[in-house]
Design an enzyme around this catalytic site. Structure first.
Site, PDB file in Angstrom:
ATOM      1  N   ASP A 109    -129.094  44.123  25.586  1.00 24.46           N
ATOM      2  CA  ASP A 109    -127.708  44.562  25.747  1.00 24.46           C
ATOM      3  C   ASP A 109    -127.151  44.316  27.139  1.00 24.46           C
ATOM      4  OD1 ASP A 109    -127.184  45.559  23.170  1.00 24.46           O
ATOM      5  OD2 ASP A 109    -128.410  47.319  23.586  1.00 24.46           O
ATOM      6  N   HIS A 159    -136.734  49.517  27.785  1.00 24.42           N
ATOM      7  CA  HIS A 159    -136.939  49.287  26.358  1.00 24.42           C
ATOM      8  C   HIS A 159    -138.225  49.985  25.938  1.00 24.42           C
ATOM      9  CE1 HIS A 159    -137.327  47.169  22.526  1.00 24.42           C
ATOM     10  NE2 HIS A 159    -136.047  46.899  22.653  1.00 24.42           N
TER      11      HIS A 159
HETATM   12  C1  LIG Z   1    -134.162  52.044  25.909  1.00 25.00           C
HETATM   13  C2  LIG Z   1    -134.683  53.434  26.288  1.00 25.00           C
HETATM   14  C3  LIG Z   1    -134.061  54.482  25.305  1.00 25.00           C
HETATM   15  C4  LIG Z   1    -136.210  53.442  26.159  1.00 25.00           C
HETATM   16  O1  LIG Z   1    -136.604  54.735  26.441  1.00 25.00           O
HETATM   17  P1  LIG Z   1    -138.105  55.251  26.525  1.00 25.00           P
HETATM   18  O2  LIG Z   1    -139.094  54.219  26.290  1.00 25.00           O
HETATM   19  O3  LIG Z   1    -138.145  56.453  25.648  1.00 25.00           O
HETATM   20  O4  LIG Z   1    -138.224  55.641  28.037  1.00 25.00           O
HETATM   21  P2  LIG Z   1    -137.808  57.030  28.640  1.00 25.00           P
HETATM   22  O5  LIG Z   1    -136.388  57.348  28.318  1.00 25.00           O
HETATM   23  O6  LIG Z   1    -138.844  58.045  28.244  1.00 25.00           O
HETATM   24  O7  LIG Z   1    -137.942  56.706  30.189  1.00 25.00           O
HETATM   25  C5  LIG Z   1    -139.175  56.550  30.884  1.00 25.00           C
HETATM   26  C6  LIG Z   1    -138.890  56.626  32.377  1.00 25.00           C
HETATM   27  O8  LIG Z   1    -138.093  55.509  32.772  1.00 25.00           O
HETATM   28  C7  LIG Z   1    -136.807  55.933  33.229  1.00 25.00           C
HETATM   29  N1  LIG Z   1    -135.807  55.064  32.638  1.00 25.00           N
HETATM   30  C8  LIG Z   1    -135.811  54.535  31.373  1.00 25.00           C
HETATM   31  N2  LIG Z   1    -134.723  53.789  31.178  1.00 25.00           N
HETATM   32  C9  LIG Z   1    -134.032  53.837  32.329  1.00 25.00           C
HETATM   33  C10 LIG Z   1    -132.816  53.274  32.716  1.00 25.00           C
HETATM   34  N3  LIG Z   1    -132.106  52.522  31.874  1.00 25.00           N
HETATM   35  N4  LIG Z   1    -132.364  53.528  33.959  1.00 25.00           N
HETATM   36  C11 LIG Z   1    -133.066  54.291  34.812  1.00 25.00           C
HETATM   37  N5  LIG Z   1    -134.250  54.863  34.488  1.00 25.00           N
HETATM   38  C12 LIG Z   1    -134.703  54.639  33.257  1.00 25.00           C
HETATM   39  C13 LIG Z   1    -136.637  57.357  32.710  1.00 25.00           C
HETATM   40  O9  LIG Z   1    -135.769  58.114  33.511  1.00 25.00           O
HETATM   41  C14 LIG Z   1    -138.054  57.873  32.759  1.00 25.00           C
HETATM   42  O10 LIG Z   1    -138.361  58.195  34.094  1.00 25.00           O
HETATM   43  P3  LIG Z   1    -139.399  59.408  34.456  1.00 25.00           P
HETATM   44  O11 LIG Z   1    -140.712  58.975  33.867  1.00 25.00           O
HETATM   45  O12 LIG Z   1    -139.385  59.462  35.939  1.00 25.00           O
HETATM   46  O13 LIG Z   1    -138.841  60.603  33.780  1.00 25.00           O
HETATM   47  C15 LIG Z   1    -134.296  53.778  27.730  1.00 25.00           C
HETATM   48  O14 LIG Z   1    -134.866  52.827  28.609  1.00 25.00           O
HETATM   49  C16 LIG Z   1    -132.792  53.858  27.915  1.00 25.00           C
HETATM   50  O15 LIG Z   1    -132.203  54.919  27.637  1.00 25.00           O
HETATM   51  N6  LIG Z   1    -132.143  52.755  28.397  1.00 25.00           N
HETATM   52  C17 LIG Z   1    -130.721  52.723  28.609  1.00 25.00           C
HETATM   53  C18 LIG Z   1    -129.974  52.577  27.281  1.00 25.00           C
HETATM   54  C19 LIG Z   1    -130.165  51.197  26.655  1.00 25.00           C
HETATM   55  O16 LIG Z   1    -130.040  50.194  27.320  1.00 25.00           O
HETATM   56  N7  LIG Z   1    -130.408  51.182  25.320  1.00 25.00           N
HETATM   57  C20 LIG Z   1    -130.540  49.937  24.578  1.00 25.00           C
HETATM   58  C21 LIG Z   1    -131.952  49.644  24.216  1.00 25.00           C
HETATM   59  S1  LIG Z   1    -132.108  48.065  23.439  1.00 25.00           S
END
Ligand SMILES: CC(C)(COP(=O)(O)OP(=O)(O)OC[C@H]1O[C@@H](n2cnc3c(N)ncnc32)[C@H](O)[C@@H]1OP(=O)(O)O)[C@@H](O)C(=O)NCCC(=O)NCCS
Length: 377
Positions: A317, A261
């Site tokens: 979720d 998140h």
């Molecule tokens: C929610 C979300 C978009 C937040 O993203 P964010 O804060 O921008 O974090 P990032 O996408 O930049 O990820 C940061 C790091 O954590 C990792 N990471 C983040 N979410 C992850 C997940 N669900 N599974 C595995 N790794 C994850 C990324 O690969 C990244 O790793 P790195 O630093 O080695 O490259 C992201 O966690 C995600 O895509 N989650 C899955 C989709 C989801 O559940 N969405 C609903 C949100 S309420």
């Protein structure tokens, strides 16, 4: 333009003051107007939370009775809306229908804004009341089944299940559905809420603002992760497969849906509450398959994240899709249900925006060509 103030995606930018929602991401705490979601889920219901969000305080029992009666009497859908639902392409996603239906419903309300900061949102509670009805009507129409008229003696969540199924749900099912609506009702300046406020800042109608917010919620980076979670559960199949499946996915750098998140650096408090609902439903229905797979995914995922020191935990979720499935709701309706609940929060933000309005107008950092001479013919 000052380069130092550039923040891609507005990350970290404070765009407005707000009294509606406090999120403490480090300590996994969430409050609506000062009340914790734990207390609201335990003691309140969706109608009272809607009142709290848009009226800025908890209602007295008389106020709640009047408010609930107003909301309940606005649940039914007029024949032209039902016709529109029937005529909508069956292949369209329900979110597309929902967005269109809000614009359509707007035609049945006499708006008195456009030129002032006053707003008739509070008088047109239909947006909150009718969205569950639209979702139920849409689902039944796709199944070739007739519209079930709403009841005024049922809570919002129970009435939704009733309109979907055409029969009374169990009491515990209605209560869990209603509490899931409570837990999705508000979450600060996320993309859809910000969209609603941007449109409201132009003094457009609340229907236009909500319809725009629905368009934002439709995107896969915002709504819809619980659908992906259930696809993962189905692909994994049984709990014995979890460890290999998750380890392989993480080795391939795949993101695990329902994990992580932008704001929470601990387990999302809503995930903790919804996990308990899932356990309760699994016990009542004697079906632990999804619960056991999800618990194992969480464990394997957390072990891997602990090794790397990454603060990634289940978000709202992660467990909600499994709850909805045990309530007999198909996954295509998950994001629409999120929208039905969040409309209460969107309305609160639209009202707050109007109270102290300033038209949103950020700048962009121009990186195109400097003035060029138009080629002579
Ligand atoms: C929610 C979300 C978009 C937040 O993203 P964010 O804060 O921008 O974090 P990032 O996408 O930049 O990820 C940061 C790091 O954590 C990792 N990471 C983040 N979410 C992850 C997940 N669900 N599974 C595995 N790794 C994850 C990324 O690969 C990244 O790793 P790195 O630093 O080695 O490259 C992201 O966690 C995600 O895509 N989650 C899955 C989709 C989801 O559940 N969405 C609903 C949100 S309420």
């Amino acid at each position: 333009m000052d380069n130092a103030s550039y923040a891609k995606g507005l990350e970290g930018v404070i765009a407005a003051e707000s009294r509606i929602c406090k999120i403490d991401g480090e300590n996994a705490k969430l409050y609506y107007r000062g009340y914790s979601v734990e207390d609201l889920a335990e003691h309140s219901n969706f109608e009272e939370v809607t009142y709290l969000l848009i009226e800025e305080k908890l209602p007295s029992s008389d106020e709640l009775a009047r408010f609930s009666s107003n909301m309940r009497s606005g649940r039914d859908l007029a024949p032209p809306i039902l016709q529109m639902i029937q005529d909508f392409p069956k292949t369209a996603h329900p979110m597309e229908l929902l967005q269109s239906s809000i614009a359509y419903l707007s035609g049945y309300v006499k708006h008195r804004i456009q030129h002032s900061s006053n707003c008739d949102c509070k008088q047109t509670l239909h947006q909150v009341a009718q969205i569950c009805s639209v979702i139920a009507a849409l689902y039944r129409s796709r199944q070739g089944e007739d519209y079930i008229a709403p009841r005024t003696d049922l809570s919002h969540g129970t009435n939704f299940l009733y309109m979907l199924r055409g029969s009374d749900p169990e009491q515990y099912e209605g209560e869990i559905m209603d509490k899931c609506l409570v837990l999705h009702a508000e979450h600060g300046f996320n993309v859809s809420t910000f969209t609603a406020r941007v449109v409201a800042s132009t003094l457009s109608t609340c229907y236009c603002s909500i319809s725009a917010a629905m368009g934002a919620l439709f995107g896969s980076l915002h709504g819809g992760a619980n659908e992906r979670v259930m696809e993962m559960v189905d692909a994994i199949g049984k709990k014995e497969n979890v460890k290999n499946w998750i380890n392989n996915a993480l080795d391939r750098k795949q993101k695990i849906p329902g994990m992580g998140h932008r704001v929470y650096k601990a387990k999302d408090p809503r995930a903790t509450i919804i996990e308990n609902y899932l356990l309760e439903l699994s016990e009542k229905k004697n079906d632990f398959r999804a619960y056991e797979i999800l618990k194992d995914i969480e464990k394997v995922f957390r072990d891997r994240m602990d090794e790397k020191g990454k603060p990634l935990y289940p978000n709202v979720d992660f467990y909600s899709g499994a709850v909805y499935r045990l309530l007999g709701i198909p996954s295509i309706l998950f994001t629409p249900i999120f929208a039905a609940s969040r409309t209460a929060g969107w309305l609160a933000h639209i009202l707050e925006q109007r109270k102290d309005n300033r038209l949103y107008r950020p700048k962009s950092l121009y990186i195109g060509p400097e003035p060029l001479e138009y080629p002579s013919p």
